[in-house]
Each structure stands twice: as C-alpha cells, then as structure tokens.
Design a protein around this motif. Sequence first.
Motif, mmCIF file in Angstrom:
data_model
loop_
_atom_site.group_PDB
_atom_site.id
_atom_site.type_symbol
_atom_site.label_atom_id
_atom_site.label_comp_id
_atom_site.label_asym_id
_atom_site.label_seq_id
_atom_site.Cartn_x
_atom_site.Cartn_y
_atom_site.Cartn_z
ATOM 1 N N HIS A 280 6.484 -71.236 43.943
ATOM 2 C CA HIS A 280 5.523 -72.123 43.296
ATOM 3 C C HIS A 280 4.585 -71.303 42.415
ATOM 4 N N ASP A 281 4.591 -71.589 41.103
ATOM 5 C CA ASP A 281 3.720 -70.881 40.154
ATOM 6 C C ASP A 281 3.850 -69.366 40.337
ATOM 7 N N TRP A 282 5.093 -68.886 40.379
ATOM 8 C CA TRP A 282 5.317 -67.477 40.678
ATOM 9 C C TRP A 282 4.650 -66.555 39.666
ATOM 10 N N LEU A 283 4.628 -66.962 38.385
ATOM 11 C CA LEU A 283 4.029 -66.097 37.379
ATOM 12 C C LEU A 283 2.519 -65.982 37.579
ATOM 13 N N PHE A 284 1.886 -67.073 37.994
ATOM 14 C CA PHE A 284 0.451 -67.034 38.266
ATOM 15 C C PHE A 284 0.147 -66.040 39.384
ATOM 16 N N TRP A 285 0.909 -66.103 40.487
ATOM 17 C CA TRP A 285 0.652 -65.220 41.624
ATOM 18 C C TRP A 285 0.957 -63.764 41.297
ATOM 19 N N ILE A 286 2.007 -63.534 40.526
ATOM 20 C CA ILE A 286 2.310 -62.157 40.119
ATOM 21 C C ILE A 286 1.214 -61.622 39.206
ATOM 22 N N SER A 287 0.731 -62.467 38.294
ATOM 23 C CA SER A 287 -0.349 -62.045 37.395
ATOM 24 C C SER A 287 -1.612 -61.735 38.186
#
Length: 401
Positions: free
Chosen positions: A363-370
């Motif tokens: 879920h919203d993987w790019l947000f968490w990685i960022s």
Amino acid sequence: MLSWMQQRLEVISGCAFRSFFLLSAAAAVLLIGLWLGFLHSGRGIAFGVAGPFAWHLHEMLWGLSLAALIGFLLTALPEFVKASEPPRRLIVLLALLWLAGRLAALTAGWLGYWPLLLLHWALLLLLCRWVLPPLWRDPRRRHRGFLWGLLLLCVLRLGLDQALLRGAPAMPWLHATLHLFMLLILLAHGRISLRIVNRHLDALQITERRFLPRPPLRHLATSLIALYALVQLLASLVPGLLSPALQGWLALAAAAALLNLLNDWRIGRELWQPHVILLFALPLCMAVGYGLLGFAQLGAGIALSAGWHWLGIAALGLSLLVVMSIAGRLHSGLDLDRRAWLPVAGLLLLGSVLARSLSTLGHDWLFWISLSACAWMLAFACWAVWLWPVLTRLRPGQQGC
C-alpha cells in the motif's frame, strides 16, 4: 577562502577517520538521494552496476560501508597492534580510489565493468598491503578476525566481479557481503562496547561491576551467521541444492544466538546512556533482521526484503552511526557527545527501517520508501552537522590524530 579550504583539507587528509568517516556520511546522504530520485523519475542510475537495485545495494556496501571500514581499520590498527600511523599520501590515495569507484559504479553501463573492477582492486590491495602484515605479526593474535574478514571481503569481491563480467546475477554475492559486514560489526562491537561501557562505569565510580563480552556467545553468533551466509550463497548459485527450510532454520538459529548476546548487558539502569543504548540495540536489530529472513524462508508470508532492510538499514546504519560518533570524537581528543542529536538520529534510523518494512505490504509503497529514505538521510545529516566541526579542525595544541 582558499586558505580556509586548504587548512580544512590538510586536517581532514591527515587522519583516516576524518577523511573516511566524512566520505561515508556524505555517501549515506547523496547515494540514497540518487536512489530516491531514480524511484520517482525512473531515470538517472538505471545504467549503474547490474541495474538500479544491484547498484543500490552495491553502493550501500562498497560505497558508504567500505569507507567507514577503511576509516575504522586505519585508525584502530595502531591501537590494536602498535602499528605506525598511516601516512597522508596513503589516506589521500585511498580516498581518491574510493571516489573514482563511486563514479565508475554509476557509469558502468556506459564504460563497462573493467574501470570499476580495477579501481576496487587497487583500493583493496593497497588497504591489505597496509593492514594485513601488522595484524598477522601480532603475537597475541587477538585481532586476527579483522585479517580474515578483510581477506573474505576480497574473495567476495572476486565472486562479484566474475558475476558482473559474465552477466550472472550479482545479488547473491552482494547479500553474502552484507552478511560479512554483520560479522565485522560484531567483531568491532565487542571491543567498542567493552571500552565504552566500562568507561561509563568508571565515570560513575562503580567498581563492583565490569562489562565483559563473553567469547563463547559471540563465537556461536558469528559461526551461525557465517554458516547461514554460506548456505544461502550456495543455494543461490546452485538452484535446488539446498531447501529454503534449511536456510530459514539457520537464520532463526542466528537470530537466537544474537539475542543471547544481550545476556552480557545485565549492567544496571544507571548505564543507560545514549551510546550504551545504541550499542545494546545493535545485536537486537541484527536478530530482528535474521529472524524476519528465517520466517520468510519458512513460508510465513513475510517479504524477504523486510529482513534484508533490517540488516542494511537498522543494523548496518546504526553501527556506522555509533562507531563514527564514538571514534570521531575520542580520536579527536574529545569526550563522548551526550547531546540529544545522537538518540534522535538513532530513532530516525529505526523509523527508516519501519517505514521500509511497511512498504512491503503493497500500500503506497513509494510513499513509505520515500519516507524511509528521508529519515535515513536526515539521520546521517545530523551526524554530519555535529561532527563536521570536530573532524575538520584540530584543537589548539593537538598534534597528529
């Protein structure tokens, strides 16, 4: 302005820990910044070592971690075995080779792998030429673990290089290198903890207790990590040779052995100072990483990447932060820094690995990685802000390192 810069460069290049700790912190911010830029744009480093994901792990290990290792070894060697201080020309040459290696890793898709290979081997051979002889001649043989660790690092570099040249997968060799850094961290962790914890005991005038890491517990942990690393490498190179279940149980055994190390830390609440807490957290973070790897390989529905990032972000990142903070100040002739920035930086690394673990849920993987990348960069930016004045100028009357 030029005079100011020249004075700073003379101070930085005169001591290995000053040069390479600053390079490591700069790499922790800039290289992860490049990685974050790639994730958002899809462009920028896809032409690096074997693709962007291998480049990312390669630079975490052979970039910022190797810089910290060089700074630690060249600084600790005179204390370990009474070797001579490394000359300025050696430090400068190693730093230039390291910097050129970062550029070669980024442009390997254009220039090929030979510049990268030649630069890293020049750096490794030069480092071995300076470090290995005094470690081998030491009559007490107390620090030969670093000798074998450095030789194993060369073996893994050789394996990685042949994989890159043949077009074979690079990740098995990079993962094995991450395991080796865990072993090197444990070697340094025992020595640093012994000095720092007993230093606090002396400051508190507590004489009835001493902190003494027990060798059998550490030998068990290092042996299980080494065995797991070997089995995992063989399983990656020869598919079907060894079952994931075997790897999973070995990883859980390594995690249990790391948790067993915490029995050494029954030293009293009065010693819960920032440096002591972070040193205590290191084997705990390693145990979480190997535990997650074990459960993932036993089919528990956990992503393998969660375990790898607990080792790479929490254990490796925290070790770099702590070692560079302690050695950077003590070898500059200063006492340990007890201000709040250090535990805050440690919490940022913990937040970084938690955010990265949440990204595996989909879920919203790019947000968490960022978010994870920003927390990581902020942690090492804090280190740079507080250690820059210490590492870039000598105190009045101070000579050497």
